[in-house]
Design a protein around this motif. Sequence first.
Motif, PDB file in Angstrom:
ATOM      1  N   GLY A   1       4.794  -3.296  -5.426  1.00 53.01           N
ATOM      2  CA  GLY A   1       4.797  -4.747  -5.362  1.00 53.01           C
ATOM      3  C   GLY A   1       3.437  -5.357  -5.661  1.00 53.01           C
ATOM      4  N   SER A   2       2.438  -4.528  -5.885  1.00 48.18           N
ATOM      5  CA  SER A   2       1.084  -5.030  -6.129  1.00 48.18           C
ATOM      6  C   SER A   2       0.792  -5.146  -7.620  1.00 48.18           C
ATOM      7  N   GLU A   3      -0.102  -6.048  -7.955  1.00 46.71           N
ATOM      8  CA  GLU A   3      -0.528  -6.179  -9.349  1.00 46.71           C
ATOM      9  C   GLU A   3      -1.589  -5.143  -9.709  1.00 46.71           C
ATOM     10  N   TYR A   4      -2.097  -4.415  -8.709  1.00 46.54           N
ATOM     11  CA  TYR A   4      -3.151  -3.427  -8.926  1.00 46.54           C
ATOM     12  C   TYR A   4      -2.640  -2.014  -8.679  1.00 46.54           C
ATOM     13  N   LYS A   5      -3.374  -1.030  -9.234  1.00 46.28           N
ATOM     14  CA  LYS A   5      -3.000   0.371  -9.055  1.00 46.28           C
ATOM     15  C   LYS A   5      -3.772   1.032  -7.919  1.00 46.28           C
ATOM     16  N   TYR A   6      -5.100   0.860  -7.898  1.00 48.32           N
ATOM     17  CA  TYR A   6      -5.898   1.540  -6.880  1.00 48.32           C
ATOM     18  C   TYR A   6      -7.257   0.884  -6.703  1.00 48.32           C
ATOM     19  N   MET A   7      -7.923   1.297  -5.638  1.00 49.39           N
ATOM     20  CA  MET A   7      -9.343   0.985  -5.455  1.00 49.39           C
ATOM     21  C   MET A   7      -9.948   2.092  -4.603  1.00 49.39           C
ATOM     22  N   LYS A   8     -11.247   2.231  -4.724  1.00 44.05           N
ATOM     23  CA  LYS A   8     -11.989   3.182  -3.889  1.00 44.05           C
ATOM     24  C   LYS A   8     -13.030   2.393  -3.117  1.00 44.05           C
ATOM     25  N   HIS A   9     -13.197   2.790  -1.853  1.00 41.34           N
ATOM     26  CA  HIS A   9     -14.285   2.179  -1.097  1.00 41.34           C
ATOM     27  C   HIS A   9     -15.041   3.222  -0.293  1.00 41.34           C
ATOM     28  N   ARG A  10     -16.305   2.899  -0.078  1.00 32.99           N
ATOM     29  CA  ARG A  10     -17.206   3.757   0.693  1.00 32.99           C
ATOM     30  C   ARG A  10     -17.327   3.179   2.098  1.00 32.99           C
ATOM     31  N   ILE A  11     -17.169   4.025   3.090  1.00 35.61           N
ATOM     32  CA  ILE A  11     -17.356   3.589   4.472  1.00 35.61           C
ATOM     33  C   ILE A  11     -18.860   3.524   4.747  1.00 35.61           C
ATOM     34  N   ASP A  12     -19.324   2.368   5.180  1.00 32.39           N
ATOM     35  CA  ASP A  12     -20.741   2.171   5.456  1.00 32.39           C
ATOM     36  C   ASP A  12     -21.049   2.250   6.953  1.00 32.39           C
TER      37      ASP A  12
ATOM     38  N   ILE B   1       0.854  -1.188   0.000  1.00 32.47           N
ATOM     39  CA  ILE B   1       0.000   0.000   0.000  1.00 32.47           C
ATOM     40  C   ILE B   1       0.888   1.235   0.000  1.00 32.47           C
ATOM     41  N   LYS B   2       0.800   2.001  -1.061  1.00 32.41           N
ATOM     42  CA  LYS B   2       1.594   3.228  -1.174  1.00 32.41           C
ATOM     43  C   LYS B   2       0.977   4.359  -0.359  1.00 32.41           C
ATOM     44  N   GLY B   3      -0.344   4.446  -0.396  1.00 29.26           N
ATOM     45  CA  GLY B   3      -1.014   5.499   0.349  1.00 29.26           C
ATOM     46  C   GLY B   3      -2.513   5.312   0.354  1.00 29.26           C
ATOM     47  N   THR B   4      -3.149   5.922   1.339  1.00 24.83           N
ATOM     48  CA  THR B   4      -4.603   5.906   1.433  1.00 24.83           C
ATOM     49  C   THR B   4      -5.065   7.268   1.909  1.00 24.83           C
ATOM     50  N   GLY B   5      -6.292   7.580   1.627  1.00 20.98           N
ATOM     51  CA  GLY B   5      -6.820   8.839   2.114  1.00 20.98           C
ATOM     52  C   GLY B   5      -8.268   9.045   1.741  1.00 20.98           C
ATOM     53  N   ILE B   6      -8.902   9.909   2.511  1.00 25.13           N
ATOM     54  CA  ILE B   6     -10.298  10.268   2.271  1.00 25.13           C
ATOM     55  C   ILE B   6     -10.347  11.248   1.095  1.00 25.13           C
ATOM     56  N   ILE B   7     -11.155  10.936   0.089  1.00 28.55           N
ATOM     57  CA  ILE B   7     -11.297  11.858  -1.044  1.00 28.55           C
ATOM     58  C   ILE B   7     -12.656  12.543  -1.047  1.00 28.55           C
ATOM     59  N   GLU B   8     -13.550  12.052  -0.182  1.00 33.70           N
ATOM     60  CA  GLU B   8     -14.878  12.657  -0.059  1.00 33.70           C
ATOM     61  C   GLU B   8     -15.415  12.340   1.328  1.00 33.70           C
ATOM     62  N   GLY B   9     -15.910  13.352   2.034  1.00 34.64           N
ATOM     63  CA  GLY B   9     -16.500  13.142   3.349  1.00 34.64           C
ATOM     64  C   GLY B   9     -15.540  13.450   4.482  1.00 34.64           C
ATOM     65  N   ASP B  10     -15.983  13.103   5.697  1.00 36.73           N
ATOM     66  CA  ASP B  10     -15.233  13.431   6.906  1.00 36.73           C
ATOM     67  C   ASP B  10     -14.575  12.223   7.566  1.00 36.73           C
TER      68      ASP B  10
ATOM     69  N   GLY C   1     -12.148   0.475  -9.051  1.00 32.67           N
ATOM     70  CA  GLY C   1     -10.720   0.194  -9.099  1.00 32.67           C
ATOM     71  C   GLY C   1     -10.386  -1.082  -9.828  1.00 32.67           C
ATOM     72  N   ASP C   2      -9.130  -1.160 -10.254  1.00 33.07           N
ATOM     73  CA  ASP C   2      -8.716  -2.337 -10.998  1.00 33.07           C
ATOM     74  C   ASP C   2      -8.616  -3.578 -10.110  1.00 33.07           C
ATOM     75  N   ALA C   3      -8.666  -3.403  -8.800  1.00 29.11           N
ATOM     76  CA  ALA C   3      -8.640  -4.544  -7.892  1.00 29.11           C
ATOM     77  C   ALA C   3      -9.920  -5.381  -7.996  1.00 29.11           C
ATOM     78  N   ILE C   4     -11.027  -4.772  -8.431  1.00 21.90           N
ATOM     79  CA  ILE C   4     -12.253  -5.565  -8.596  1.00 21.90           C
ATOM     80  C   ILE C   4     -12.527  -5.907 -10.054  1.00 21.90           C
ATOM     81  N   GLY C   5     -11.772  -5.321 -10.956  1.00 23.33           N
ATOM     82  CA  GLY C   5     -11.883  -5.672 -12.362  1.00 23.33           C
ATOM     83  C   GLY C   5     -13.221  -5.338 -12.988  1.00 23.33           C
ATOM     84  N   ASP C   6     -13.471  -5.956 -14.128  1.00 21.75           N
ATOM     85  CA  ASP C   6     -14.703  -5.660 -14.863  1.00 21.75           C
ATOM     86  C   ASP C   6     -15.765  -6.749 -14.702  1.00 21.75           C
TER      87      ASP C   6
END
Length: 159
Positions: free
Chosen positions: A62-73, A39-48, A89-94
Amino acid sequence: MGVFTYVTDATSVIPPPKVFKAFVLDADQLIPKIVPQAIKGTGIIEGDGGPGSIKKITFGEGSEYKYMKHRIDVLDKENFIYSYTIIEGDAIGDKIEKVENEVKIEASPTGGSILKSTSKYYTKDDYELKEDEIKAGKEKALGLFKAIESYLLANPNAY
């Protein structure tokens, strides 16, 4: 669309409040510090930072993926419950629409913790997840949990 549910348990010698603080509340700072290759970095892009907020996770080199976004529920600090939905994100693919995750950290009889994780994969069309895909994801999550546990054991005054 199909829905595939997977449950994983892990144990730790560290009590729930400490595990929750490190694994959930301080994860944005701690994880890139102890596993920068993953994990290179994480951060909130929307919300508090509470429910409804969107987080972006940038994976390490070292990861095969670039990024993912998740919503806190759900972020329940008193009962040590964290739920989030991977939405992009590419971690969940198409082939996967979203992945809902719930993490509960409970006290174990020995004074440590039991981490209970439930993941629901919502696939697109008639795609069926293969067991090796799920196993790989579980192993990465467990590896991250164990890396945090190792950090806490090596740094008992950190939290």
